[in-house]
Write a protein that holds these residues in place. Structure first.
Motif, short mmCIF file in Angstrom:
data_model
loop_
_atom_site.label_atom_id
_atom_site.label_comp_id
_atom_site.label_asym_id
_atom_site.label_seq_id
_atom_site.Cartn_x
_atom_site.Cartn_y
_atom_site.Cartn_z
N ALA A 113 78.75 4.44 -1.91
CA ALA A 113 77.72 4.42 -0.88
C ALA A 113 77.78 5.70 -0.06
O ALA A 113 78.84 6.29 0.11
N ILE A 114 76.60 6.09 0.42
CA ILE A 114 76.50 7.23 1.34
C ILE A 114 76.43 6.66 2.76
O ILE A 114 75.69 5.72 3.02
N HIS A 115 77.22 7.23 3.66
CA HIS A 115 77.24 6.78 5.05
C HIS A 115 75.86 7.00 5.69
O HIS A 115 75.21 8.02 5.44
N VAL A 117 74.95 7.99 8.51
CA VAL A 117 74.80 9.23 9.26
C VAL A 117 74.49 10.40 8.31
O VAL A 117 73.63 11.24 8.59
N SER A 118 75.17 10.43 7.17
CA SER A 118 74.89 11.50 6.20
C SER A 118 73.48 11.37 5.68
O SER A 118 72.76 12.36 5.51
N GLN A 119 73.08 10.13 5.41
CA GLN A 119 71.75 9.91 4.87
C GLN A 119 70.69 10.38 5.86
O GLN A 119 69.74 11.07 5.50
N MET A 121 71.06 12.53 8.27
CA MET A 121 71.08 14.00 8.38
C MET A 121 70.28 14.61 7.25
O MET A 121 69.53 15.57 7.45
N ASP A 122 70.43 14.07 6.04
CA ASP A 122 69.66 14.59 4.91
C ASP A 122 68.16 14.35 5.13
O ASP A 122 67.33 15.18 4.75
N VAL A 125 67.01 16.99 7.63
CA VAL A 125 66.91 18.30 6.99
C VAL A 125 65.64 18.37 6.14
O VAL A 125 64.90 19.36 6.17
N ARG A 205 78.94 17.60 14.02
CA ARG A 205 79.78 16.75 14.87
C ARG A 205 79.81 17.29 16.28
O ARG A 205 79.85 18.50 16.48
N HIS A 220 77.29 12.57 16.47
CA HIS A 220 76.58 13.62 15.75
C HIS A 220 75.27 13.96 16.44
O HIS A 220 74.59 13.07 16.94
N PHE A 339 80.65 2.78 13.04
CA PHE A 339 80.27 4.01 12.34
C PHE A 339 81.51 4.81 11.92
O PHE A 339 81.50 5.45 10.88
N PRO A 354 73.82 6.48 -3.84
CA PRO A 354 74.04 7.92 -3.88
C PRO A 354 72.90 8.73 -4.52
O PRO A 354 72.70 9.88 -4.19
N LEU A 357 68.67 10.83 -2.74
CA LEU A 357 68.71 12.02 -1.87
C LEU A 357 67.34 12.15 -1.23
O LEU A 357 66.34 12.33 -1.92
N PRO A 358 67.27 12.03 0.11
CA PRO A 358 65.96 11.99 0.75
C PRO A 358 65.16 13.26 0.49
O PRO A 358 65.68 14.36 0.55
#
Lengths: 365, 799
Positions: A113-115, A117-119, A121-122, A125, A205, A220, A339, A354, A357-358
């Motif tokens: 799994a992707i966290h 927060v990472s998701q 952020m992507d 972006v 961060r 973040h 989190f 995973p 990817l957005p």
């Protein structure tokens, strides 16, 4: 009478019938082969008759020859057909023995799994990339100058206290270094090292010395900065409204800007979006309440000057927002604390596949 | 900052259409962000005025009375313990089931028997209603109240209290006058400019003031009022202070608190009878102490400013007065102080002493210099009006600073920064309403005089904000950001691209992404080579006091925490920073992960994760970021946190280590209180060199080889400590043209091989390029392979 004399059509028909019955009665390939040998083998009945053709008169031969050849070919084909049928039956019988219980579980392949927060952020972006923003970065351990002074927080300014800064024992230029309290120092680093036009976003961060139900000592932010010769507050409004609609994936999110104070922007604005609470769920975009989602403003002339940019020639806006909070609002988490305290069940529940990817083309979420 | 609606109305005539929602919205849109609105009328909604028709002694209790009460619900029998309960009293009635705010409990919904007599409700005290301190008896209303009138109105507690966020740039909003001025400018009403009328004094102030450091105290105003009669403040003043959360004390003290909130002008009053000699404003001496008005004793040093008399320290300058010289009901002569203090010093003093007061808060944000004299006049007026007395003339020591510098304002700045079209007339109107002075300057510019209470306004941009704010940000035209022309640069920079790719590659391998603290405990850092990890001066906890030298610490702890909760198979990773020092280049991006080595039971056979799972994880992350994984050397690691026999590093050279992997050392696990074995990896995402940039994205042409590959097996016997990697490398290098692949398919140790020896079996794939391999050619390449392996490892073909 010669042998040939007895070869007439009737006897050939009888032979054909007999042979076909024998082929049909063969229970397996071995029996079938015996039948084949008995009729079509070197000393088989059909072969023996074929041999007899030599002793016939030309007329007889002309009459019987083709018939006998036909008989031989037909029987050979019948043997092949029977052989094929027997093989099929044998295969079916074998396969019938080869069953597995397909309801048994597959070998364990844990799902990664992707966290969130990472998701998110992507996602950010992807949205801002479409508006021409490129990514910039800076370190977590910052100088007092980059984190505060250059951003127009004079020493002792009350706004500094709001930040609950973490200090390091290490010093730089006579001041303790800090863990950056916001991503805004990336503005400074970018403006110092790059000539306008500038259009950056900087996710990363950030740290404040605060820990309760709604604050964690690490969190973040994403920072945005646009510097050129024409960008004004109207662009700020347009850009951030476009962002909110894209991020929440809702048409017609009602948003407003209201005055606020940040040392590094002038004029400064906070952006609110409409929301309503339905049971436990926060629904963004509609409703009778306003939720603050980001801070923004026109970059303060002092900040531009501190970074070596002439505020009479260049202008632009900056914004900053909490990524964790955006994730909570979009995906409905109520508590910030899990989190950063990894629980496999929480990650399985709120994490993302995973491969997702957005992108604006394939979909953000 | 809290204020009440009626207080606000003292300074502004709100327009008739401005109701509470409109006012709150108007405040928020002018930058005064409303945080809470409290309407006591709502809180007291259930309470009404009631009249005691008859009060009789309780048959079974001396102190209780049984009252017949005429209420909004009819006549009720209520048992009451208040000494003042009597026939004819008009008080406040709470029906059954009502929540009593001051007691924070609700009455039963059914009548309760008190010593055998049923009570159908309650008569309340002021304290129980949070409408005062009085708890000696029940409310005893004076005046002409009717049964059923709302309690809030009868108690004068119907004033709406508004709390809003004062941004640090606007100290003038810490006074109701400042709020009113901005709201009037924003079009909500008409500002009542209450000019301060001086009170004539008789004779000079007999107490003199000397200032040791005018940088700390630019000006100090003082005035003596003789012959005052102190005591409780009138009801209007008490009510106002209570509404914003202050406790009324006596008139002299209440006046200072009132002006602190009304004018953002903190003042102090000394009992002149307790002050000896003249006053000195000076730095405290180390070891001096003061008993402050909050009842606490503070130990001082020379960073704290004080006001002293012949007896010593009497007051913490700008923060809090001293108990010794404080005003009481017995005070007859009072010294009123209105001073200016250096904001930074006051802020520092507050932090140092852990003492935040209304005065300290205002002085640390900056107080209007003009309010030194105005404050003295206002306080004198209020004191003389309420307590009588004869004021002296005012004395001001030091120098009151002048107004801030004028701003040369080009109107075009408004459009340049906000896109808003405006006119000189409108800009002048807005600025004038906010208290700025506007004059026409050269070539269409304005010369703007900044009021003394607006130290934040120094630049044209500050005035642009004032115009935009008052016009409302909603009025600014909205515009799209023009898309940049030409080729878009890649939005994601190389470092973040690597992080994204590695993250998704690892998650695809079944690991869950965690995000953990950047800080760890010092001794935990030390176990991972972080003896000199950057140390925080003010960590949030002693568990998190240094910056992490590895991302593995919290992952290990998290794996155990999950196990403790009954979920032992955590497979976690994190892509994030580590800190090898404090410089920007010392921050490195890693991808780290942990897996527990525990048999996974399955009906088709159990499987236990081993070193080769985490080696594969590391390789997957490196592959994803484009590292040259085919060229990696695998070497042992000498880092002490790894199991010495079951760990390794992936490197491009001894100085270019890209990853480490293996079993975590049992001693480390023990120190962390983590049950092992646990496998881990850490990849340095930024260590792999960037591939060389090429002019195009074109790939080399595909070489379609028609000839069939040939596969041959070899089994070598080698020393038990021979690295299989060396053997494979030797075989692969034996004929680079022909050998396409070398795969290890068996490793065997046993008696048949001999002690200290092992067999390694490989399958070599040979790819002929120009002609089919005949037996002779095959023999030749086989010999080359055997020779190369023998040379590299000393191994020979297994017999």
């Amino acid at each position: 009478m010669s042998d040939a004399a007895v070869i007439d059509r009737a006897s050939l028909d009888a032979l054909d019938k007999k042979a076909r019955a024998a082929i049909g009665a063969s229970a397996d390939e071995k029996a079938l082969d015996e039948v084949r040998v008995a009729f079509l083998g070197k000393k088989g009945e059909v072969s023996l008759l074929m041999r007899g053709l030599g002793g016939m008169s030309p007329e007889q031969r002309q009459e019987i020859g083709p018939v006998l050849n036909g008989l031989r070919d037909n029987l050979a084909a019948a043997v092949e057909a029977k052989k094929s049928a027997l093989e099929d039956a044998a295969l079916d019988a074998r396969l019938a023995q080869e069953r597995v219980d397909v309801t048994l579980p597959v070998r364990s392949e844990p799902k990664g799994a992707i966290h969130p927060v990472s998701q998110v952020m992507d996602e950010l972006v992807a949205i801002f990339a479409d508006m021409g923003f490129v990514q910039a970065e800076g370190p977590d351990i910052e100088s007092d100058w980059n984190n505060f002074t250059a951003l127009n927080f004079p020493e002792g300014h009350p706004a500094r206290e709001i930040h609950d800064t973490f200090f390091l024992e290490a010093e730089k230029d006579g001041h303790p270094m800090v863990l950056r309290t916001h991503t805004s120092p990336v503005q400074v680093r970018t403006m110092v090292s790059q000539k306008p036009p500038i259009r950056i976003i900087a996710p990363g961060r950030t740290y404040r010395c605060d820990w309760d139900a709604t604050h964690t000592p690490m969190f973040h932010q994403v920072e945005g900065l646009v510097i050129d010769k024409t960008t004004h507050m109207g662009h700020l409004k347009g850009c951030l409204k476009e962002f909110v609609a894209a991020f929440f994936e809702i048409d017609g999110v009602e948003a407003r800007f209201r005055p606020h104070f940040f040392p590094f922007t002038e004029p400064s604005a906070e952006m609110d979006v409409r929301y309503e609470r339905v049971g436990d769920e926060v629904r963004i975009g509609q409703g009778d309440k306003w939720m603050e989602i980001l801070g923004s403003g026109m970059v303060h002339p002092n900040v531009l000057r501190n970074c070596g940019i002439d505020p009479d020639e260049y202008q632009g806006f900056a914004f900053g927002m909490g990524v964790d909070r955006l994730a909570m609002l979009k995906y409905g988490m109520h508590d910030l604390r899990p989190f950063f305290e990894p629980d496999t069940r929480w990650l399985a529940h709120y994490g993302f596949t995973p491969t997702l990817l957005p992108s604006l083309a394939v979909g953000l979420s | 900052m809290k204020f009440t609606l009626s207080w606000l109305r003292e300074h502004i005539d709100l327009n008739p259409d401005v109701d509470l929602p409109r006012l709150i919205d108007g405040m928020t849109m002018a930058g005064l962000e409303v945080e809470e609105v409290e309407n006591p009328a709502e809180k007291l909604g259930a309470f009404t005025v009631a009249k005691v028709i008859k009060a009789e002694a309780h048959p079974d209790a001396d102190k209780l009375k049984v009252c017949s009460v005429e209420t909004v619900d009819g006549v009720k029998q209520i048992v009451c313990g208040a000494p003042n309960a009597r026939t004819g009293l008009v008080g406040i009635y709470a029906p059954l089931g009502t929540h009593i705010p001051g007691l924070d409990f609700a009455l039963d919904t059914k009548p309760r028997k008190i010593r055998g007599v049923e009570s159908h409700g309650m008569l309340c005290s002021a304290k129980e209603l949070e409408a005062g301190e009085d708890h000696d008896g029940i409310v005893d209303l004076e005046g002409d109240w009717k049964v059923g009138d709302p309690a809030a109105k009868a108690l004068g507690a119907d004033d709406v209290v508004i709390d809003f966020e004062v941004t640090p740039n606007r100290p003038d909003w810490l006074g109701v006058v400042g709020i009113a001025r901005d709201l009037a400018a924003a079009g909500l009403g008409v500002f009542k400019d209450s000019a301060v009328a001086p009170v004539k004094g008789e004779g000079p102030c007999p107490v003199k003031v000397s200032i040791e450091d005018e940088a700390f105290c630019p000006a100090f105003g003082l005035r003596l009022i003789r012959g005052v009669k102190n005591g409780p403040s009138p009801e209007w003043l008490q009510r106002r202070l209570r509404a914003v959360g202050l406790r009324p004390i006596n008139v002299l003290v209440d006046v200072t608190n009132f002006l602190t909130y009304d004018r953002a002008r903190p003042l102090h009053v000394f009992d002149a009878g307790k002050v000896t000699g003249d006053l000195t404003v000076r730095w405290a001496k180390k070891g001096e102490t003061i008993l402050a008005l909050d009842g606490k004793t503070y130990e001082l040093d020379d960073s704290v400013g004080v006001i002293a008399d012949a007896n010593g320290v009497e007051s913490l300058a700008g923060v809090m007065g001293g108990e010794e010289s404080g005003c009481t009901d017995a005070t007859t002569d009072v010294l009123v102080e209105a001073a200016l203090w250096d904001p930074l010093t006051i802020a520092r003093t507050g932090r140092k002493l852990g003492l935040v007061s209304d005065a300290q808060y205002r002085f640390s944000r900056g107080v209007d210099p003009a309010s030194v004299e105005e404050g003295l006049e206002l306080a004198t007026r209020l004191i003389v009006d309420m307590c009588g007395g004869t004021p002296s003339e005012s004395l001001v020591a030091g120098t009151i600073p002048g107004a801030p510098a004028d701003i040369d304002f080009d109107l075009a700045e408004v459009k340049r920064l906000t896109g808003l079209e405006t006119s000189a007339a409108r800009v002048s109107e807005i600025l004038t309403a906010l208290g700025f002075g506007v004059k026409k300057g050269k070539s269409g510019r304005l010369t703007v005089a900044v009021p003394t209470w607006r130290p934040d306004a120094t630049l044209p941009a500050d005035l642009v904000e004032e115009v935009a704010r008052i016009e409302d940000y909603d009025a600014l035209p909205e515009a799209g950001l023009a898309k940049p022309v030409g080729r878009r640069p890649t939005a994601v920079n190389p470092a973040r691209r690597r992080a994204t790719l590695a993250r998704r590659a690892l998650a695809t391998r079944g690991l869950q992404e965690a995000i953990t603290w950047s800080f760890v405990r010092a001794d935990q850092a030390a176990l991972f080579g972080g003896e000199n990890a950057p140390r925080l001066a003010n960590p949030i906890s002693s568990e998190l006091d240094v910056m992490r030298p590895t991302a593995l610490v919290h992952l290990l702890l998290a794996a155990q925490k999950n196990a403790d909760k009954g979920w032992p198979d955590a497979a976690l990773f994190e892509v994030g920073p580590i800190y090898l020092g404090v410089e920007p280049d010392d921050q490195k991006m890693v991808a780290a992960g942990v897996r527990r080595s525990r048999p996974q039971r399955h009906w088709a056979g159990a499987r236990t994760a081993d070193v080769f799972d985490v080696k594969a994880d590391a390789l997957a992350a490196l592959d994803a970021v484009g590292a040259p994984t085919a060229n990696l050397q695998v070497a042992p690691t000498d880092n002490g946190w790894w199991h010495p026999g079951r760990s390794g590093r992936l490197q491009l050279g001894p100085k270019l280590v890209l990853a480490e992997f293996g079993d975590i050392h049992p001693r480390v696990l023990k120190a962390f209180d983590v049950d092992g074995p646990i496998l881990a990896f850490e990849v340095r995402l930024d260590a792999a060199p960037e591939p060389r940039a090429k002019a195009t994205k074109s790939k080399p042409a595909f070489e379609a080889l028609e000839l069939m590959p040939v596969r041959r097996d070899f089994a070598f016997v080698v020393d038990a400590d021979t690295a299989a990697g060396d053997l494979v490398k030797a075989a692969a290098g034996a004929d680079k043209q022909l050998v396409a692949d070398v795969a290890v398919f068996d490793v065997f140790e046993g008696a048949s091989i001999g002690a200290g020896r092992k067999s390694i079996a490989i399958e070599v794939t040979l790819q002929p390029r120009t002609e089919t391999l005949d037996d002779k050619a095959l023999d030749a390449v086989s010999s080359k392979i055997v020779a190369a392996v023998a040379k590299a490892t000393g191994g020979s073909l297994r017999a």
